[in-house]
Design a protein around this motif. Structure first.
Motif, short mmCIF file in Angstrom:
data_model
loop_
_atom_site.label_atom_id
_atom_site.label_comp_id
_atom_site.label_asym_id
_atom_site.label_seq_id
_atom_site.Cartn_x
_atom_site.Cartn_y
_atom_site.Cartn_z
N ALA A 52 -57.27 -126.97 -4.78
CA ALA A 52 -56.73 -128.33 -4.86
C ALA A 52 -56.97 -128.99 -6.22
CB ALA A 52 -57.27 -129.21 -3.74
N CYS B 95 -54.34 -125.72 -9.33
CA CYS B 95 -54.82 -125.20 -8.04
C CYS B 95 -54.85 -123.68 -8.07
CB CYS B 95 -53.91 -125.70 -6.92
SG CYS B 95 -54.46 -125.19 -5.27
N HIS C 137 -49.75 -129.58 -6.73
CA HIS C 137 -48.48 -129.03 -6.25
C HIS C 137 -48.23 -129.44 -4.81
CE1 HIS C 137 -50.15 -125.74 -3.66
NE2 HIS C 137 -51.20 -125.96 -4.41
ZN ZN Z 1 -53.12 -126.15 -3.77
#
Ligand code: ZN
Length: 221
Positions: free
Chosen positions: A66, A41, A100
């Motif tokens: 993302a 990300c 994450h």
């Molecule tokens: Zn992220």
């Protein structure tokens, strides 16, 4: 802010470059030979080289909002191009998709893209996370666990996306490349990894280093 970055570059030259001059010279003349492709990300708190203690030249990195892996034939070809370059030209041995916890992109998808301008590039990009979110909603009950699960499901979605690329499919089948699904926990600053035999994410220390190929099982099923 850029002043701070320029000051940082000054320290980089004075300290790191001064200490690693010979190493940097080798990097400049020998080309790059990274061992892994890391798809993570863009989040400013999740630094691939920092959390793996990787030196320059070790990781070929793709970062986007993302940590998405658009499937082959998706209009976005930037990730696919990087995958092909890393596998077919740099001959990386490992491909890692790393999400994450507290991922703003996943949380936005989780909240139905509330606050994201409809029709925007960001809305279109994050809409692809909705299937992962829906799976998390169906499995977990509390928001905390659902968000954690959505992050993990999005990583597995990325692994599934990886194997749609010819370069990956061939390399995995021949044993040239192993796939890995990771999630970085901001709270404990620790990685957990997808364990195909248990079909869940576990502390990365519990996963054998050579078990990466197992990640493809679910992706192919
Ligand atoms: Zn992220």
């Amino acid at each position: 802010m850029v002043d701070a970055l320029l000051a940082g570059h000054g320290r980089f030259k004075a300290e790191y470059v001064a200490a690693e001059r010979a190493f940097l010279d080798r990097l400049a003349t020998a080309g790059q030979h990274p061992s892994a492709l890391f798809i993570g990300c863009s989040d400013s708190r999740v630094i691939p080289e920092l959390l793996t203690d990787a030196a320059p030249g070790e990781l070929f990195v793709v970062r986007n909002v993302a940590n998405r892996v658009p499937v082959r034939d998706d209009p976005d070809t930037s990730v696919g191009a990087a995958i092909e370059f890393a596998v077919e030209h740099l001959h990386v041995r490992d491909v890692i998709v790393c999400g994450h916890d507290q991922c703003g992109g996943v949380e936005a998808a989780f909240d139905g893209l509330a606050g994201i301008r409809p029709g925007s590039e960001l809305a279109g990009w994050l809409a692809a996370l909705l299937p992962a979110v829906e799976r998390a909603l169906a499995i977990e009950t509390s928001r905390t666990l659902q968000l954690r699960r959505a992050v993990e499901e999005n990583v597995l979605e990325g692994i599934a996306g990886l194997v749609t690329f010819e370069a990956i499919g061939t390399a995995v089948a021949s044993g040239q490349v192993r796939l890995h699904g990771w999630v970085y926990g901001l709270a404990d600053a620790a990685l957990r990894a997808y364990d195909a035999t248990r079909d869940r994410f576990v502390p990365i220390e519990e996963v054998r280093p050579d078990a990466g190929a197992g990640t493809q099982n679910r992706a192919e099923s």
